[in-house]
Design an enzyme around this catalytic site. Structure first.
Site, mmCIF file in Angstrom:
data_model
loop_
_atom_site.group_PDB
_atom_site.id
_atom_site.type_symbol
_atom_site.label_atom_id
_atom_site.label_comp_id
_atom_site.label_asym_id
_atom_site.label_seq_id
_atom_site.Cartn_x
_atom_site.Cartn_y
_atom_site.Cartn_z
ATOM 1 N N VAL A 1 -1.115 -6.687 3.222
ATOM 2 C CA VAL A 1 -0.593 -6.454 4.574
ATOM 3 C C VAL A 1 -1.306 -5.273 5.222
ATOM 4 O O VAL A 1 -1.693 -5.333 6.395
ATOM 5 C CB VAL A 1 0.931 -6.217 4.540
ATOM 6 C CG1 VAL A 1 1.458 -5.985 5.956
ATOM 7 C CG2 VAL A 1 1.649 -7.398 3.900
ATOM 8 N N TYR A 2 -1.505 -4.209 4.458
ATOM 9 C CA TYR A 2 -2.246 -3.045 4.960
ATOM 10 C C TYR A 2 -3.657 -3.459 5.370
ATOM 11 O O TYR A 2 -4.129 -3.120 6.470
ATOM 12 C CB TYR A 2 -2.294 -1.973 3.871
ATOM 13 C CG TYR A 2 -3.199 -0.799 4.177
ATOM 14 C CD1 TYR A 2 -2.986 -0.004 5.295
ATOM 15 C CD2 TYR A 2 -4.255 -0.477 3.325
ATOM 16 C CE1 TYR A 2 -3.814 1.075 5.566
ATOM 17 C CE2 TYR A 2 -5.081 0.607 3.588
ATOM 18 C CZ TYR A 2 -4.857 1.379 4.717
ATOM 19 O OH TYR A 2 -5.679 2.444 4.974
ATOM 20 N N ALA A 3 -4.335 -4.222 4.511
ATOM 21 C CA ALA A 3 -5.695 -4.673 4.817
ATOM 22 C C ALA A 3 -5.702 -5.586 6.036
ATOM 23 O O ALA A 3 -6.634 -5.537 6.851
ATOM 24 C CB ALA A 3 -6.299 -5.387 3.609
#
Length: 225
Positions: free
Chosen positions: A135-137
């Site tokens: 999700v961060y990426a």
């Protein structure tokens, strides 16, 4: 002047301090003004009207904006299936939407000047597709695509847009990440070493300088992918 978001800590603070040492006129945008030692404006990048207010304040200063550096961001390392809804929303709203807000609201200043540059921040986790950072990426992958496309939109105004994607650098964003996890990531880099905040500052200095006049629409991976 050079505007730096997230200037109260981490990479933003390091970049702001380096540029001040080099004699640049620096203004920080930060959620809280408590303890900050540079000229700063309170601003939450994930809030459109907060960014709009900050842009109006800077316009009233009538000081040319040489560069805008989007370092403000949040991270959460977790598997996609165990990342709760509020964390997903916070990552996308701060990292991606916040970057878009800052670019679209500060771009008119540079467009009128017919010069300037934006430096946005991604992560090496995008290129390496690191497990536990989906999700961060994803939020940062959006920043990369936006930056490349925005660069084309700004080209006729002599405004450059580039993106820096660091590997693991010791800041508050890596709290809770073990040394062994960091070493595993580093081993996947083209240059398998841990880089420092100073390395990011060096690259920022280059990108805002006339020596980088030919660079726009680029994603520069620190460590290599």
């Amino acid at each position: 002047m050079i505007v730096v978001t997230g200037a109260s800590r981490g990479l933003g603070k390091a970049i702001a301090e380096r540029l001040l040492e080099k004699g640049e006129d620096v203004i920080g945008l930060t959620r809280s003004l408590s303890g900050i030692k540079i000229e700063a404006i309170a601003c939450n990048v994930s809030d459109y009207y907060s960014v709009k207010s900050a842009s109006k304040q800077i316009k009233r200063m009538k000081r040319p904006v040489k560069a805008f550096i989007n370092t403000a961001g949040v991270a959460s390392l977790n598997l996609a299936v165990t990342t709760d809804m509020s964390t997903v929303q916070k990552l996308i709203q701060t990292n991606l939407v916040g970057t878009i807000y800052c670019c679209q609201l500060f771009a008119p200043i540079m467009m009128r000047q017919k010069q300037g540059c934006f430096i946005n921040f991604s992560t090496l986790a995008v290129s390496l597709a690191l497990k536990g950072e989906s999700v961060y990426a994803a939020s940062k992958a959006g920043v990369e695509v936006f930056s490349r496309t925005f660069a084309r939109e700004m080209a006729n105004f002599n405004v450059r847009v580039n993106c820096i994607a660091p590997g693991p650098i010791r800041t508050d964003l890596l709290r809770g990440v073990t040394d062994s996890q960091i070493q595993k990531i580093i081993s996947q880099q083209v240059i398998p070493k841990q880089f420092q905040k100073s390395d990011v500052c060096d690259l920022v200095e280059l990108l805002i300088d006339n020596r980088a006049a030919s660079l726009s629409g680029q994603v520069l991976n620190i460590g290599g992918a």
